[in-house]
Design a protein around this motif. Structure first.
Motif, PDB file in Angstrom:
ATOM      1  N   ASP A  16       0.822  -1.220   0.000  1.00 38.85           N
ATOM      2  CA  ASP A  16       0.000   0.000   0.000  1.00 38.85           C
ATOM      3  C   ASP A  16       0.854   1.267   0.000  1.00 38.85           C
ATOM      4  O   ASP A  16       1.603   1.524   0.942  1.00 38.85           O
ATOM      5  N   LYS A  17       0.720   2.078  -1.034  1.00 40.35           N
ATOM      6  CA  LYS A  17       1.523   3.301  -1.153  1.00 40.35           C
ATOM      7  C   LYS A  17       1.152   4.371  -0.141  1.00 40.35           C
ATOM      8  O   LYS A  17       1.880   5.334   0.039  1.00 40.35           O
ATOM      9  N   THR A  18       0.026   4.221   0.553  1.00 37.20           N
ATOM     10  CA  THR A  18      -0.377   5.224   1.539  1.00 37.20           C
ATOM     11  C   THR A  18       0.196   4.947   2.925  1.00 37.20           C
ATOM     12  O   THR A  18       0.026   5.757   3.834  1.00 37.20           O
ATOM     13  N   ILE A  20       3.392   4.475   5.451  1.00 32.08           N
ATOM     14  CA  ILE A  20       4.793   4.893   5.559  1.00 32.08           C
ATOM     15  C   ILE A  20       5.753   3.712   5.645  1.00 32.08           C
ATOM     16  O   ILE A  20       6.876   3.773   5.153  1.00 32.08           O
ATOM     17  N   GLU A  21       5.316   2.603   6.259  1.00 37.41           N
ATOM     18  CA  GLU A  21       6.221   1.455   6.409  1.00 37.41           C
ATOM     19  C   GLU A  21       6.555   0.794   5.078  1.00 37.41           C
ATOM     20  O   GLU A  21       7.466  -0.028   5.010  1.00 37.41           O
ATOM     21  N   ASN A  22       5.864   1.185   4.008  1.00 39.30           N
ATOM     22  CA  ASN A  22       6.136   0.630   2.688  1.00 39.30           C
ATOM     23  C   ASN A  22       7.099   1.498   1.867  1.00 39.30           C
ATOM     24  O   ASN A  22       7.213   1.328   0.659  1.00 39.30           O
ATOM     25  N   TYR A  23       7.776   2.415   2.546  1.00 41.14           N
ATOM     26  CA  TYR A  23       8.774   3.276   1.910  1.00 41.14           C
ATOM     27  C   TYR A  23      10.116   3.115   2.606  1.00 41.14           C
ATOM     28  O   TYR A  23      10.182   2.862   3.800  1.00 41.14           O
ATOM     29  N   ARG A  24      11.189   3.260   1.846  1.00 42.77           N
ATOM     30  CA  ARG A  24      12.543   3.222   2.396  1.00 42.77           C
ATOM     31  C   ARG A  24      13.175   4.599   2.182  1.00 42.77           C
ATOM     32  O   ARG A  24      13.173   5.112   1.070  1.00 42.77           O
ATOM     33  N   SER A 110       5.332  11.679   0.418  1.00 35.91           N
ATOM     34  CA  SER A 110       4.532  12.615  -0.376  1.00 35.91           C
ATOM     35  C   SER A 110       4.468  12.218  -1.827  1.00 35.91           C
ATOM     36  O   SER A 110       3.795  12.848  -2.618  1.00 35.91           O
ATOM     37  N   GLY A 111       5.227  11.166  -2.195  1.00 36.93           N
ATOM     38  CA  GLY A 111       5.258  10.773  -3.587  1.00 36.93           C
ATOM     39  C   GLY A 111       6.354  11.500  -4.354  1.00 36.93           C
ATOM     40  O   GLY A 111       6.637  11.198  -5.492  1.00 36.93           O
ATOM     41  N   SER A 112       6.996  12.468  -3.720  1.00 32.50           N
ATOM     42  CA  SER A 112       8.114  13.167  -4.347  1.00 32.50           C
ATOM     43  C   SER A 112       9.173  13.409  -3.296  1.00 32.50           C
ATOM     44  O   SER A 112       8.931  13.323  -2.103  1.00 32.50           O
TER      45      SER A 112
END
Length: 116
Positions: A16-18, A20-24, A110-112
């Motif tokens: 899920d892109k929404t 935070i734990e799915n981002y590094r 934020s996607g950016s």
């Protein structure tokens, strides 16, 4: 750019892109800073070998986490052979390495990329 500042960009990993734990978090650092820390590392690597316990495998050149996996299997076999009770404690490495915070709060992707 300041010597000690970097540019942080959350990179999407999976699911899920929404969340935070799915981002590094990836941080781009100043080239002068990277050269300084590399020179410092080269000066400290030999003295550090005497300070770091031989059982430490993570982030040590020439060491492998697979050595610890093999050791764990040997200890389990040994305990079973002697019929001795024991316990294995597993730490959640995601909690240790995979989170970012901003002012003590989890940051939001934020996607950016955002500059610091």
């Amino acid at each position: 750019m300041n010597f000690m500042k970097g540019w942080m960009c959350p990179i999407y990993k999976k699911k899920d892109k929404t969340q935070i734990e799915n981002y590094r978090p990836i941080i781009l650092l100043n080239s002068d800073y990277k050269m300084f820390t590399k020179a410092l590392l080269l000066q400290l690597i030999e003295p550090m070998k005497a300070m770091i316990h031989h059982d430490q495998a993570g982030f040590i050149p020439g060491q492998s986490i697979f050595d610890h996996i093999r050791l764990t299997r040997v200890v389990i076999t040994y305990a079973e052979t002697l019929e001795v009770d024991g316990a294995i404690i597993a730490l959640d490495q995601e909690k240790a390495y995979n989170k970012t915070t901003t002012c003590g709060r989890p940051s939001r992707p934020s996607g950016s990329c955002n500059s610091s």
